[in-house]
Design a protein around this motif. Structure first.
Motif, short mmCIF file in Angstrom:
data_model
loop_
_atom_site.label_atom_id
_atom_site.label_comp_id
_atom_site.label_asym_id
_atom_site.label_seq_id
_atom_site.Cartn_x
_atom_site.Cartn_y
_atom_site.Cartn_z
N LEU A 131 0.77 -1.31 -0.19
CA LEU A 131 0.10 0.04 -0.01
C LEU A 131 0.95 1.27 -0.08
CD1 LEU A 131 -2.86 1.08 0.11
CD2 LEU A 131 -2.55 1.23 2.82
N THR A 132 1.89 1.18 0.77
CA THR A 132 3.03 2.47 0.63
C THR A 132 4.24 2.17 -0.15
OG1 THR A 132 3.81 1.68 2.92
CG2 THR A 132 1.99 3.05 2.94
N ALA A 133 4.48 0.96 -0.73
CA ALA A 133 5.57 0.64 -1.50
C ALA A 133 6.82 0.58 -0.55
CB ALA A 133 5.64 1.89 -2.68
N SER A 134 6.63 0.30 0.52
CA SER A 134 7.77 0.42 1.47
C SER A 134 7.69 -1.02 2.27
CB SER A 134 7.41 1.53 2.57
OG SER A 134 6.40 1.15 3.38
N PRO A 135 9.13 -1.26 2.96
CA PRO A 135 8.98 -2.52 3.54
C PRO A 135 7.91 -2.73 4.74
CG PRO A 135 11.29 -1.33 3.41
CD PRO A 135 10.22 -0.52 3.00
N LEU A 136 7.40 -3.78 4.93
CA LEU A 136 6.41 -4.18 5.93
C LEU A 136 7.29 -4.18 7.32
CD1 LEU A 136 3.57 -4.75 6.75
CD2 LEU A 136 4.09 -7.11 6.43
N LEU A 137 6.91 -3.42 8.40
CA LEU A 137 7.41 -3.50 9.56
C LEU A 137 6.38 -3.89 10.52
CD1 LEU A 137 8.92 0.03 9.26
CD2 LEU A 137 10.15 -2.10 9.09
N GLU A 138 6.93 -4.67 11.43
CA GLU A 138 6.04 -5.23 12.58
C GLU A 138 6.52 -4.16 14.06
OE1 GLU A 138 3.65 -7.34 13.10
OE2 GLU A 138 3.69 -8.28 10.97
N ALA A 139 5.44 -3.88 14.51
CA ALA A 139 5.59 -3.15 15.84
C ALA A 139 5.78 -4.06 16.97
CB ALA A 139 4.36 -2.09 16.08
N GLY A 140 5.23 -5.43 17.11
CA GLY A 140 5.13 -6.12 18.07
C GLY A 140 4.57 -5.34 19.31
N HIS A 141 3.86 -4.54 19.00
CA HIS A 141 3.09 -3.75 20.05
C HIS A 141 1.80 -3.13 19.69
CE1 HIS A 141 2.91 -2.17 24.25
NE2 HIS A 141 2.66 -0.68 23.55
N LEU A 182 9.30 -0.12 23.10
CA LEU A 182 8.98 -1.45 22.02
C LEU A 182 10.54 -2.00 22.01
CD1 LEU A 182 7.54 0.77 19.06
CD2 LEU A 182 6.50 -0.83 20.70
N ALA A 183 11.54 -1.51 21.91
CA ALA A 183 12.89 -2.44 22.18
C ALA A 183 12.90 -3.30 23.30
CB ALA A 183 13.90 -1.64 22.03
N ALA A 184 12.48 -2.73 24.57
CA ALA A 184 12.75 -3.63 25.55
C ALA A 184 11.70 -4.65 25.70
CB ALA A 184 12.35 -2.40 26.81
N LYS A 185 10.31 -4.23 25.23
CA LYS A 185 9.29 -5.45 25.08
C LYS A 185 9.76 -6.55 24.22
CE LYS A 185 4.59 -6.49 23.97
NZ LYS A 185 3.34 -5.87 23.65
N GLY A 203 8.89 -9.94 11.02
CA GLY A 203 7.87 -11.36 11.32
C GLY A 203 7.53 -11.60 12.64
N GLY A 204 7.35 -12.65 13.08
CA GLY A 204 6.76 -12.80 14.51
C GLY A 204 8.01 -12.94 15.21
N TYR A 205 7.96 -13.23 16.63
CA TYR A 205 9.17 -12.85 17.58
C TYR A 205 9.93 -14.25 17.54
CZ TYR A 205 7.08 -9.30 20.17
OH TYR A 205 6.58 -7.94 20.38
N ARG A 206 9.49 -15.38 17.03
CA ARG A 206 10.57 -16.70 16.88
C ARG A 206 11.43 -16.34 15.68
NH1 ARG A 206 5.89 -18.76 19.21
NH2 ARG A 206 6.61 -20.12 20.69
N ARG A 207 10.92 -15.50 14.58
CA ARG A 207 11.77 -15.20 13.41
C ARG A 207 12.59 -14.28 13.86
NH1 ARG A 207 13.37 -17.72 9.32
NH2 ARG A 207 15.47 -16.96 10.21
N ASP A 208 12.23 -13.22 14.73
CA ASP A 208 13.06 -12.35 15.42
C ASP A 208 14.37 -12.90 16.15
OD1 ASP A 208 13.67 -9.60 15.34
OD2 ASP A 208 12.48 -9.28 17.30
N ALA A 209 13.98 -14.05 17.00
CA ALA A 209 15.03 -14.90 17.54
C ALA A 209 16.27 -15.23 16.80
CB ALA A 209 14.37 -15.67 18.87
N LEU A 210 15.49 -15.83 15.68
CA LEU A 210 16.52 -16.60 14.75
C LEU A 210 17.47 -15.43 13.93
CD1 LEU A 210 14.45 -19.23 13.00
CD2 LEU A 210 16.48 -19.65 14.28
N ASP A 211 16.72 -14.33 13.59
CA ASP A 211 17.44 -13.32 12.95
C ASP A 211 18.41 -12.63 13.80
OD1 ASP A 211 16.15 -13.51 10.74
OD2 ASP A 211 14.37 -12.03 11.09
N PHE A 212 18.35 -12.61 15.25
CA PHE A 212 19.18 -12.00 15.92
C PHE A 212 20.27 -12.99 16.07
CE2 PHE A 212 20.27 -12.02 20.87
CZ PHE A 212 20.95 -10.69 20.80
#
Length: 517
Positions: free
Chosen positions: A101-111, A421-424, A459-468
């Motif tokens: 919709l905005t021609a930009s990367p999809l971002l997740e807030a996690g919040h 957000l980062a702390a959560k 993506g989700g938090y499990r994907r986030d853990a793998l990426d980290f």
């Protein structure tokens, strides 16, 4: 309207305590934390005792610019059916932004992030709510959220926004009195005014929770006892209407069962006192006190209030999913026809990050020249989704990707929200991947917070853990060889492939270098 009574949020950490607590009429479960075909044993036992279980979603993002994801709606509906729930609940919030919709990367807030109280955002929200109502097998109620930040240029108060949402969609409300208090401290909004403006007769139930104030900012932690100020807002609400249900939320730092029971007692007494005040002043109060016998027998059919396209009446033992495609055309509501407004010149906006994770948001928006009267729209005005999407993508990018703060926002508050957000995010990753704090020790949190500053969650938090973990391995970290070996093995076990080799590392490093230019 279903009379729920006094309840508590069911969490795995306190499942045993919740089952043993006296006087718990119902529970609420985070929908994303259960599977419809494999319910936790504790919830099954509660249901067998006649305790109502309500699924509470956190990931639909109905306040976002995109239409609701059919798969997420289907999953929420399946959980409502599996639990025999009389309704489902979600939030008036957006949780992701960007994308096609905005021609930009999809971002997740996690919040849960606040939507702007504007006509554009209300139009988009109303259509999204209608889509959700048509897809769900039971009525929907939406919760007001707590906010650290305020949108510039808002056109409606919270009470006005909620009142018009109810009028246009028939959706019910889940009023969180702790969030009203949070917005009082953080945004200077009067809880009493909000309660006076919103349609209290549309309330499905009420949330109560604790928090803490730090440096003049109230944090809705759900990890502290309920303060007197929140109970005062609850008493004010109960003096205006008898809430069908009130629920205590606790998500962390769980106290002993005795303390939870004491808080439930105080909540029950507060609601009763508010009802007495209403009766004394001549107000209208719903009958109270018969809930326990209804729960014990479960022979009396539950009654549901009117969600859009769902009328009140007996509730079947298991909800039946409606298929609009099989309904006769005469049974479907035709969409009112609106005249399209002439458009102005398109507006092009681009937001780029100065951090390594670059986010570019180029969007062309056609701005309508006239505004339809409230209540007449059946769909968002031309360009409304793009305008809402653009502003939400710019805000979320500033919060999670290090881009400049959008004009009109309080940069200090954005910083507070960004750090929160980062702390959560770090806390949730530590829960879904507990091996990471174990492997990295005290270095986990600072390493993750440094990673999160420039690496948005996509993506989700499990994907986030793998990426980290991959991020650390690419940088030849941790320095301790034994810890690095354990992290490599953990990553291999869960990623389904081998860690990237030297050639891949060089290619990725080159790509990151190019995106920083």
């Amino acid at each position: 309207m279903t009379e729920l009574g006094i309840g508590i949020g069911w969490r795995p950490e306190i499942a045993e305590a919740v089952e043993a607590l006296p006087g718990v009429d119902w529970v609420e479960v985070v929908a994303e934390n259960i599977c419809a075909d494999h319910l936790p044993d504790s919830l099954t036992r509660l249901r067998e005792r006649g305790v109502t279980v309500v699924p509470h979603g956190v990931s639909l993002g109905l306040g976002g610019a995109d239409r609701p994801d059919p798969a997420r709606l289907a999953a929420l509906g399946e959980k409502a059916v599996a639990l025999g729930a009389p309704l489902v609940t979600e939030h008036i919030a957006f949780v992701r932004a960007g994308g096609p919709l905005t021609a930009s990367p999809l971002l997740e807030a996690g919040h849960l992030l606040p939507v702007p109280r504007t006509r554009d955002a209300l139009d988009v929200l109303c259509e999204n709510v209608r889509i959700a109502q048509d897809a769900l097998p039971v009525p929907l109620a939406l919760e007001n959220i707590a906010a650290l930040i305020a949108w510039p240029g808002e056109e409606l108060t919270e009470g006005q926004f909620l009142a018009e949402l109810v009028e246009r969609t028939g959706v019910r409300l889940l009023i969180d009195v702790a969030n009203l208090h949070t917005n009082h401290v953080n945004r200077g909004e009067d809880p009493a005014k909000a309660l006076s403006e919103l349609p209290v007769e549309a309330i499905a139930y009420v949330h109560v929770a604790g928090g803490v104030e730090r440096d003049g900012v109230w944090h809705d932690t759900h990890a502290h006892p309920v303060p007197r100020a929140v109970l005062d807002v609850l008493a004010d609400l109960a003096s205006r209407v008898s809430p069908p249900g009130v629920l205590l939320e606790r998500d962390d730092d769980f106290p002993p069962a005795e303390e939870l029971a004491a808080e439930l007692t105080v909540i029950r007494e507060t609601v009763a006192a508010g009802g007495t005040a209403t009766a004394t002043s001549g107000g209208t109060v719903r009958p109270r006190g018969a809930r326990s016998s209804v729960l014990a027998s479960r022979r009396t059919p539950l009654l549901i209030g009117a969600g859009a396209r769902v009328s009140g009446g007996p509730m079947p033992g298991a909800p039946v999913v409606r298929d609009p495609a099989r309904e006769p055309a005469s049974a479907r509501e035709p969409a009112p026809v609106r005249e399209s407004a002439p458009a102005q010149e398109p507006v092009s906006v681009s937001v780029k990050a100065s951090a390594p994770a670059q986010v570019s948001v180029p969007v062309q928006v056609s701005v309508p020249a006239q505004t339809p009267a409230p209540g007449q729209e059946s769909a968002p005005r031309e360009g409304a989704r793009q305008r809402v999407g653009l502003t939400q993508a710019a805000l979320l990018s500033a919060l999670v990707a290090g881009t400049p703060a959008p004009e009109g926002f309080d940069s200090r508050r954005l910083g507070v929200q960004s750090r929160a957000l980062a702390a959560k995010r770090a806390g949730v990753v530590a829960k879904v991947a507990p091996e990471l704090p174990e492997i990295l020790g005290t270095g986990f949190r600072p390493a993750f917070l440094a990673y999160a500053r420039t690496r948005p969650m996509t993506g989700g938090y499990r994907r986030d853990a793998l990426d980290f973990a991959e991020h650390l391995l690419l940088a030849d970290r941790p320095e301790d060889p034994a810890a690095r070996r354990r992290l490599t093995e953990w990553w291999q076990d869960r990623s389904g492939s081998r860690p990237p080799g030297r050639a891949v590392r060089l290619a990725r490093a080159a790509r990151h270098a190019l995106t920083r230019r």
